[in-house]
Write an enzyme that holds these catalytic residues in place. Structure first.
Site, mmCIF file in Angstrom:
data_model
loop_
_atom_site.group_PDB
_atom_site.id
_atom_site.type_symbol
_atom_site.label_atom_id
_atom_site.label_comp_id
_atom_site.label_asym_id
_atom_site.label_seq_id
_atom_site.Cartn_x
_atom_site.Cartn_y
_atom_site.Cartn_z
ATOM 1 N N HIS A 51 0.844 -1.196 0.000
ATOM 2 C CA HIS A 51 0.000 0.000 0.000
ATOM 3 C C HIS A 51 0.875 1.240 0.000
ATOM 4 O O HIS A 51 2.055 1.204 0.379
ATOM 5 C CB HIS A 51 -0.943 0.012 1.212
ATOM 6 C CG HIS A 51 -0.272 0.350 2.514
ATOM 7 N ND1 HIS A 51 -0.144 1.640 2.983
ATOM 8 C CD2 HIS A 51 0.325 -0.441 3.451
ATOM 9 C CE1 HIS A 51 0.481 1.631 4.147
ATOM 10 N NE2 HIS A 51 0.782 0.376 4.451
ATOM 11 N N CYS A 52 0.293 2.346 -0.460
ATOM 12 C CA CYS A 52 0.982 3.634 -0.402
ATOM 13 C C CYS A 52 0.189 4.538 0.536
ATOM 14 O O CYS A 52 -0.415 4.060 1.498
ATOM 15 C CB CYS A 52 1.127 4.228 -1.800
ATOM 16 S SG CYS A 52 -0.442 4.464 -2.655
ATOM 17 N N MET A 53 0.147 5.820 0.278
ATOM 18 C CA MET A 53 -0.516 6.750 1.189
ATOM 19 C C MET A 53 -2.031 6.575 1.214
ATOM 20 O O MET A 53 -2.669 6.738 2.257
ATOM 21 C CB MET A 53 -0.180 8.191 0.796
ATOM 22 C CG MET A 53 1.283 8.554 0.989
ATOM 23 S SD MET A 53 1.797 8.507 2.713
ATOM 24 C CE MET A 53 0.850 9.876 3.370
#
EC number: 2.7.1.-
Length: 216
Positions: free
Chosen positions: A26-28
């Site tokens: 996942h990212c932000m």
């Protein structure tokens, strides 16, 4: 019971189950999936989930937009699915299996030239500013530039050429360095090769084109 238990269970089913997930990270704001068979993902059903803000596929990754609470959603998802999350770099590497040859080539070129963009932007801005103070005639009825009427700005005009020329004249050094970095080889050797390409001992193509006699 987790906050996102229902959506987590539904998302796992709608992406094709645990066996269809090669990697997840996942990212932000987004969950990033590398799916063994992207066609198994039921995109419209996924987008109807309460926690999902949207989806899209990019560079071989199926990305699900969750929002700022994506870290909690991700933790619940991996715990429920029994999947160990990986880094974003690992996801990118796994995603290459879902990319076409053209996509892989363009991705590689992007990774090579992306580190050079700040230098190119700075060099362009410097040369642009240099042109404003030295090439545009604002003074004395449009006959002189700022560099013509000011000793300070005349010196600045000459100094900025030093920086601007260095950026673009030495660009092969940056390109070869970035290539060696991407390939995981010795970067100092790439720098040496780049310096060799811009060595004054090599014939200059522009000089050769206008020369009456080519040195041997």
């Amino acid at each position: 019971m987790g906050k996102y238990q229902d959506d987590v269970q539904a998302l796992l089913r709608l992406v094709g189950g645990k066996e269809n997930i090669q990697a997840v990270s996942h990212c932000m704001t987004r969950m990033r999936f590398v799916l063994a068979d992207p066609a198994k993902a039921e995109v419209k059903q996924i987008e109807r989930l309460a926690s999902v803000k949207g989806t899209f596929t990019q560079a071989g990754q199926f990305q699900v937009i969750i929002g700022n609470d994506v870290a909690n959603f991700y933790n619940e998802f991996t715990a429920f699915a029994g999947i160990e999350g990986v880094s974003k770099d690992a996801v990118k590497a796994a995603a290459k299996t879902n990319q076409s040859l053209i996509q892989r080539i363009m991705g590689t070129l992007g990774e090579i030239f992306a580190p050079l963009i700040p230098a190119l932007i700075c060099g362009g801005l410097i040369l642009g500013f240099r042109n404003v103070i030295g090439e545009i005639n604002f003074f004395n009825g449009g006959t002189q530039s700022l560099a013509d009427v000011s000793t300070f700005w005349n010196g600045m005009y000459s100094f900025l050429w030093l920086i601007g020329e260095a950026v673009f004249h030495m660009l092969p050094v940056g390109i070869v360095w970035s290539i060696t970095k991407k390939m995981g080889t010795t970067q100092i050797l790439g720098i040496i090769l780049g310096l060799t390409l811009v060595s004054p001992q090599l014939l200059n193509g522009f000089s050769v084109a206008t020369a009456e006699e080519i040195p041997v």
